[in-house]
Design an enzyme around this catalytic site. Structure first.
Site: not given
Lengths: 314, 433
Positions: B101, B318, B337
């Site tokens: 992404n 992540d 995030g």
């Protein structure tokens, strides 16, 4: 052309499904005769003299429609072409209304192409003449399968025992379905090859081997039959792109090396050059593509003649 | 590889395939592990060999992180391949699977090629592109999976979003199956999650923040399992579905059922969801605003148990770097995030110290298990495997100091936290980095 043509015990030709092996062989033998006639200077016969043939095409077609037209004319019939614009047709009821209208004009034979599977069969129930399916949706296209069989038989001398790989968009192809039924019926080993997104569910139960890669799919094949990719509805939905399809499933000279050295290449047309088939293969010495067109006229002459024998007063 | 041979001696060798710890050393030559065990000593090393005395520290394969955002192309103000790889090396991560992404997304073979060339020239660790499953990650059209895989894509995902159309997802999955491509999917129903910024429940209500129910994840995951059964199930050859992040007990039940049915399914959770919960958000700490959101404590405990038992296969960082401005705003407006490459090992060691997870299982979930899923040769402590190795002292304490983190962004949820476990050496393909 004096011998009485053999018996063909059907009123309509709606599909290959339902034909016996002798039925198919009868039509192929009659088509062989029609090839000879078509190669003469005098191509005209009187078998359908006085008969009326209507070409009723709900879907645009060039080669199939002209092939039927020519076949009818060579047999002496009066041929009328009706191209029905898809947009103006309100399916279902209109189809039956159209059938009733045409039936009132007392044709002897109607050739029908329709975008919906089963539509030709529906129409056949509403008319008193013979109906020939020139392609219904993704269901059947029997005269294409017959002309393909004739082409194979003339080039290979037989069909039984041959390995035939049918490649590409099997899911949307009526040509594939009719060919699978016909070729397995005559004892060929049939494979279908394509990405899983273009293979219909349960296809393996139709008596074919399923291959997801061209390398295994056309290995040692006698006949490589490419299908037309319906590009307008493909991109992104069933395949990522034409480029990717061409890379993995398009037949070029490199991929053709996997097939038998004497393997022959077929395509029902119209071709997407550079997509499912490369020009070098399509125009190469192993291509039967133009011969298929010639056999198309012969097979349609055979079908019209066979059905006409069963017409009233025939 | 022409680097001179290296011997790591006097170590506790942790084999993540078996979980066994044995004293000994590792001999490395030409980028590969050539010998392992007690016989690898200083005395047995050749004179050209560089000998590293590990002083009783653990030596294990380097970590494989199946999901990290590395900034390139398009977000180099947040992270670059250079800074991400430094952070990875500092944290003991030797293989990064880069998320697709980016801007533009990794959805064409040219972008895969670009990323791999950038990584070759700038990264200290291995960077493997995870390519887009659908074009532009839009969820509408299948990406060029065959060409992307040929170019070097290791797996396919839709980034942080789900492919909402079941039809597109089904076709993408069966198409991927033909190319033996792994589908990684982040399951979350975007409609149910919309507007939410943290886990739904008492904490969210007290903070006055809109919540995301656990069901948002479960509904999409449940759909996915039905598609897996349809496309990769009985009578079908190949295909693998990997749930990128499961964070709730509902999801664990769904995964357990799918695995019991023999479906080719695996799953991961993030280091954050294993070690933090919604209450850590405290008074609107935006560094803990994550997607999926941090859950309730009982959910976290269940995740840890599922990790220990092997139901959760993999732990990911992540890693999602965000610049300060994107986090220095009201909680609802902050970006999601947290960074994680540098702290995933020491954070994971908290679970070992509390006795909930064995060291072997922890390292297994960060090395050999991801390697098995992705079909990679590294992540293993065995002869012939690539010499991607780390040396760490699991007990050495430190305090996380954001200014000393290698990542370009400093949004760590472990800001000022006391940790134990320091990586002292990271080796990639036989070279100390």
């Amino acid at each position: 052309m004096t011998a009485r043509a053999p018996v063909f015990p059907h009123r309509h030709l709606l599909g290959i499904e339902g034909l016996s092996r002798p039925d198919i062989e009868t039509l192929l033998d009659m088509a062989e005769e029609a090839v000879k006639v078509s190669r003469q200077v005098e191509k005209k016969r009187a078998v359908l003299s006085g008969r009326t043939l209507i070409n009723l095409f709900f879907e645009a077609s060039t080669r199939t429609q002209s092939s039927f037209e020519l076949a009818g004319k060579r047999l002496g019939a009066d041929v009328m072409n009706m191209s029905v614009a898809t947009s103006s047709v309100n399916k279902g009821e209109t189809l039956i209304d159209t059938a009733a209208t045409l039936n009132a004009m007392r044709p002897d034979l109607i050739v029908v192409r329709h975008q919906h599977s089963g539509a030709v069969q529906l129409l056949s129930q509403k008319v008193s003449c013979s109906v020939i399916n020139a392609g219904d949706g993704s269901h059947e296209h029997p005269t294409q399968a017959l002309l393909d069989a004739l082409t194979i038989r003339r080039n290979k001398g037989r069909i039984e025992g041959l390995t035939v790989a049918i490649c590409g968009d099997v899911a949307h192809s009526r040509v594939a379905r009719s060919n699978i039924i016909l070729l397995t019926h005559l004892g060929a080993r049939v494979r279908v090859v394509g990405p899983s997104t273009l293979l219909p569910a349960g296809i393996e139960r139709m008596g074919v081997e399923v291959h997801r890669s061209m390398e295994t799919g056309i290995r040692d094949a006698d006949i490589v039959m490419m299908l037309r990719l319906q590009r307008e509805r493909m991109q992104g939905a069933f395949i990522p792109s034409l480029k990717e399809f061409a890379r993995f499933y398009g037949l070029d000279e490199d991929k053709l090396k996997w097939a038998k050295p004497d393997a022959l290449v077929m395509h029902p047309g119209p071709m997407n050059r550079g997509v499912e088939i490369d020009s070098a293969v399509a125009d190469g010495p192993r291509s039967l593509i133009t011969e298929q067109v010639e056999m198309g006229v012969a097979v349609r002459m055979a079908v019209l003649e066979a059905l006409s024998q069963n017409l009233p007063n025939g | 590889m022409t680097s001179s041979p290296v011997a790591l001696i006097n170590a506790r060798l942790l084999d993540p395939a078996t979980g066994k710890e044995t004293p000994g050393g590792v001999m490395i030559e030409n980028g590969l592990i050539v010998d392992i065990g007690a016989k690898v000593t200083k005395a047995n090393a050749g004179e050209r060999t560089q000998v590293v005395d590990c002083g009783g520290d653990i030596v294990s394969p380097g970590l494989i992180d199946m999901c990290a955002f590395i900034g390139e192309p398009g977000a180099s103000h947040r992270e670059t391949i250079t800074t991400a790889s430094r952070a990875a090396a500092a944290g003991g991560v030797t293989t990064i699977v880069a998320a697709p992404n980016t801007n533009p997304p990794i959805d064409g073979s040219a972008s895969v090629d670009y990323l791999m060339r950038r990584a070759r020239d700038n990264a200290k660790v291995r960077v493997l592109p995870c390519a887009a499953l659908t074009k532009g990650l839009a969820g509408a059209e299948i990406a060029e999976i065959g060409l992307l895989k040929e170019a070097g894509a290791i797996a396919f995902s839709n980034g942080p979003t789900s492919v909402v159309s079941s039809q597109v997802m089904r076709r993408a999955m069966i198409y991927a199956r033909d190319f033996d491509a792994i589908v990684i999917h982040r399951a979350e129903d975007p409609e149910l999650a919309r507007m939410g910024v943290m886990n739904e429940g008492e904490f969210a209500s007290r903070l006055g923040l809109p919540g995301i129910p656990r069901e948002a994840e479960a509904i999409m995951l449940d759909r996915d399992m039905r598609l897996v059964a349809l496309t990769f199930g009985e009578g079908q050859q190949g295909g693998h579905y990997h749930a990128q992040m499961v964070t709730t007990t509902l999801s664990l039940e769904i995964i357990a059922k799918a695995k019991a049915a023999g479906l080719p399914v695996s799953c991961a959770t993030s280091i954050n969801h294993l070690t933090l919960n919604e209450s850590d958000i405290g008074q609107y700490r935006t560094f803990l605003k994550l997607s999926p959101p941090l859950r309730a404590e009982e959910e976290r405990v269940a995740l840890v148990e599922a990790l220990a038992g092997g139901l959760i296969d993999v732990i990911i960082s992540d890693h999602n770097p965000q610049d300060v401005e994107a986090k220095r705003v009201p909680f609802s407006e902050a970006e999601y995030g947290a960074i994680g490459l540098e702290t995933m090992l020491s954070a994971g060691l908290r679970l070992v110290r509390s006795g909930q997870v064995s060291l072997g299982r922890l390292i297994n979930a960060m090395t050999v298990r991801p390697a098995e899923i992705l079909g990679l040769p590294q992540g293993r402590l065995q002869k012939g495997a690539p010499a991607d190795l780390i040396r760490f002292d699991p007990d050495e304490p430190y305090v996380v100091d954001p200014s000393r983190l290698q990542s370009r962004s400093k949004n760590t949820p472990f800001d000022e936290a006391r940790m134990e476990g320091v990586v002292k050496l990271t080796m990639v393909a036989g070279t100390i980095v």
